[in-house]
Design a protein around this motif. Sequence first.
Motif, PDB file in Angstrom:
ATOM      1  N   UNK A 105       4.080 -11.249  15.854  1.00 34.39           N
ATOM      2  CA  UNK A 105       5.261 -10.407  16.061  1.00 34.39           C
ATOM      3  C   UNK A 105       6.552 -11.209  15.987  1.00 34.39           C
ATOM      4  N   UNK A 106       6.646 -12.264  16.802  1.00 36.54           N
ATOM      5  CA  UNK A 106       7.935 -12.944  16.941  1.00 36.54           C
ATOM      6  C   UNK A 106       8.215 -13.957  15.831  1.00 36.54           C
ATOM      7  N   UNK A 107       7.188 -14.393  15.106  1.00 37.11           N
ATOM      8  CA  UNK A 107       7.403 -15.347  14.024  1.00 37.11           C
ATOM      9  C   UNK A 107       7.310 -14.686  12.656  1.00 37.11           C
ATOM     10  N   UNK A 108       6.173 -14.070  12.352  1.00 39.57           N
ATOM     11  CA  UNK A 108       5.978 -13.514  11.018  1.00 39.57           C
ATOM     12  C   UNK A 108       6.816 -12.251  10.805  1.00 39.57           C
ATOM     13  N   UNK A 109       6.643 -11.255  11.667  1.00 37.22           N
ATOM     14  CA  UNK A 109       7.364  -9.985  11.482  1.00 37.22           C
ATOM     15  C   UNK A 109       8.869 -10.186  11.650  1.00 37.22           C
ATOM     16  N   UNK A 332       7.031 -21.344  20.192  1.00 37.52           N
ATOM     17  CA  UNK A 332       7.482 -20.258  19.325  1.00 37.52           C
ATOM     18  C   UNK A 332       8.482 -19.366  20.049  1.00 37.52           C
ATOM     19  N   UNK A 333       8.173 -19.022  21.292  1.00 40.76           N
ATOM     20  CA  UNK A 333       9.092 -18.200  22.086  1.00 40.76           C
ATOM     21  C   UNK A 333      10.400 -18.943  22.325  1.00 40.76           C
ATOM     22  N   UNK A 346      21.003 -16.127   9.458  1.00 34.97           N
ATOM     23  CA  UNK A 346      20.994 -15.973   8.008  1.00 34.97           C
ATOM     24  C   UNK A 346      19.541 -15.976   7.564  1.00 34.97           C
ATOM     25  N   UNK A 347      19.325 -15.746   6.276  1.00 35.04           N
ATOM     26  CA  UNK A 347      17.936 -15.613   5.821  1.00 35.04           C
ATOM     27  C   UNK A 347      17.142 -16.900   6.006  1.00 35.04           C
ATOM     28  N   UNK A 348      17.835 -18.052   6.060  1.00 37.97           N
ATOM     29  CA  UNK A 348      17.130 -19.316   6.238  1.00 37.97           C
ATOM     30  C   UNK A 348      16.445 -19.365   7.603  1.00 37.97           C
ATOM     31  N   UNK A 349      17.028 -18.716   8.615  1.00 39.38           N
ATOM     32  CA  UNK A 349      16.387 -18.672   9.932  1.00 39.38           C
ATOM     33  C   UNK A 349      15.058 -17.913   9.863  1.00 39.38           C
ATOM     34  N   UNK A 350      15.053 -16.807   9.136  1.00 39.82           N
ATOM     35  CA  UNK A 350      13.808 -16.058   8.964  1.00 39.82           C
ATOM     36  C   UNK A 350      12.771 -16.870   8.211  1.00 39.82           C
ATOM     37  N   UNK A 351      13.207 -17.594   7.179  1.00 40.33           N
ATOM     38  CA  UNK A 351      12.276 -18.430   6.409  1.00 40.33           C
ATOM     39  C   UNK A 351      11.663 -19.504   7.292  1.00 40.33           C
ATOM     40  N   UNK A 352      12.445 -20.058   8.218  1.00 44.69           N
ATOM     41  CA  UNK A 352      11.917 -21.082   9.126  1.00 44.69           C
ATOM     42  C   UNK A 352      10.878 -20.498  10.081  1.00 44.69           C
ATOM     43  N   UNK A 353      11.108 -19.267  10.572  1.00 48.46           N
ATOM     44  CA  UNK A 353      10.122 -18.635  11.451  1.00 48.46           C
ATOM     45  C   UNK A 353       8.810 -18.385  10.709  1.00 48.46           C
ATOM     46  N   UNK A 354       8.920 -17.918   9.460  1.00 42.33           N
ATOM     47  CA  UNK A 354       7.712 -17.685   8.658  1.00 42.33           C
ATOM     48  C   UNK A 354       6.982 -19.001   8.394  1.00 42.33           C
ATOM     49  N   UNK A 355       7.741 -20.062   8.109  1.00 38.28           N
ATOM     50  CA  UNK A 355       7.133 -21.378   7.878  1.00 38.28           C
ATOM     51  C   UNK A 355       6.431 -21.881   9.137  1.00 38.28           C
ATOM     52  N   UNK A 356       7.060 -21.652  10.297  1.00 38.65           N
ATOM     53  CA  UNK A 356       6.435 -22.077  11.554  1.00 38.65           C
ATOM     54  C   UNK A 356       5.134 -21.326  11.782  1.00 38.65           C
ATOM     55  N   UNK A 357       5.129 -20.016  11.505  1.00 41.17           N
ATOM     56  CA  UNK A 357       3.893 -19.244  11.668  1.00 41.17           C
ATOM     57  C   UNK A 357       2.808 -19.752  10.721  1.00 41.17           C
ATOM     58  N   UNK A 358       3.185 -20.034   9.466  1.00 37.96           N
ATOM     59  CA  UNK A 358       2.216 -20.536   8.492  1.00 37.96           C
ATOM     60  C   UNK A 358       1.630 -21.875   8.943  1.00 37.96           C
ATOM     61  N   UNK A 359       2.480 -22.739   9.506  1.00 44.21           N
ATOM     62  CA  UNK A 359       1.996 -24.013  10.005  1.00 44.21           C
ATOM     63  C   UNK A 359       1.026 -23.851  11.167  1.00 44.21           C
TER      64      UNK A 359
END
Length: 367
Positions: A105-109, A332-333, A346-359
């Motif tokens: 929820x908090x990282x990917x979505x 993550x929280x 900005x969109x880079x913040x969202x990309x970092x959250x997705x990258x963290x979830x993938x890791x």
Amino acid sequence: MPAQAGLNINYGLPVMVLLPLAAAAKIFHWHATVVLVVNIVAIVFLSEAISISSEELEEHLGELQGALLNATFGNTVELTAGTLALVHGEIPFAQSVMVGSILSDILLVFGCCLVTASYNKDVLEFNGALAKTLSSLMMITAVALLLPTALYSTFPVSEIDSRVLSFSRGTSLVLLILYAGYLYFYLETHKHLFISCEHNFDEEDEDVELSTPRTTASLASSVIRLVTAVAATIFCTELLLESIGDMAETLGTSHSFIALVFIPLASNSTEGVTVISSSRSGNTDSAIQVIIDSLLQIGLFAISFLVIMGWCIAEPMTLFFDSFQTVAMFLAILVVNHLLRDGQYAYIHGAMLIALYSGLVAAFYTR
């Protein structure tokens, strides 16, 4: 959250096809991968059915009853998987499902929402009052789930289990009271913090789903659909749990990986598509509310419910989770909380959250 803005697919026909397939997979002992795929896809459509039925019932029952209904059925898959695992004595599996749901929820979505909302746009801002309020509740939840891990390092070995079990049960009661207080805050005393984003969310939903009319189903039909969908979800989740060993061996991974990744992704798919679609206008306030509300439902309600249920059936369910999972969830929280407190994105913040979830997914797979 209007569920009709979700997958925009008639869930009835896929479910009618997938449920017999799931039963056949059990009877004829099909390959573990087929069992996993059939049941996961079925759960995706059943989650949509539960979400739509809950929204219909909320219109009949009112705000407070609707909020309590969403707390109960909004995370049906996680609660079902957790309850069934708890009944079978699989406490680590139940805990992993809860952690996985929070992380997705908090990282990917949320990450996808930020990318969708701010791509090709200037730096945007959150609703400060709403973001800070929800981020504070989120941090309290994280600290409550982290405390048992800290307690393990302070008690004598001979007293650890009984002390942490007592602490978990007492803390769970406090967290349930806190969740009730959050509902009162949200529905009674501070509605104004949520009104604007809910209004924008409704307008965006209408733009997203022009071809999907709002339902005016009767109370009886909504209850029947909800009960049927919940029963089917329990059936598919039970089939998944029965085949976990074969699935883990076939996929070359652990039981906890399936609980951490596959089940939460199936459960959160409808909610994720909804909030990501609604965030295209650049307004992420509604997405924050939905995502953080889901986290609070898991962290304050669902986990506490499982601890109290374990108390009732003499299963030692505690708030002491796997150490790596606890650290991953807390970090993550912490990252999301810092982003919300900063107030800009900005969109880079969202990309970092997705990258963290993938890791984290890669780390869970290799454990």
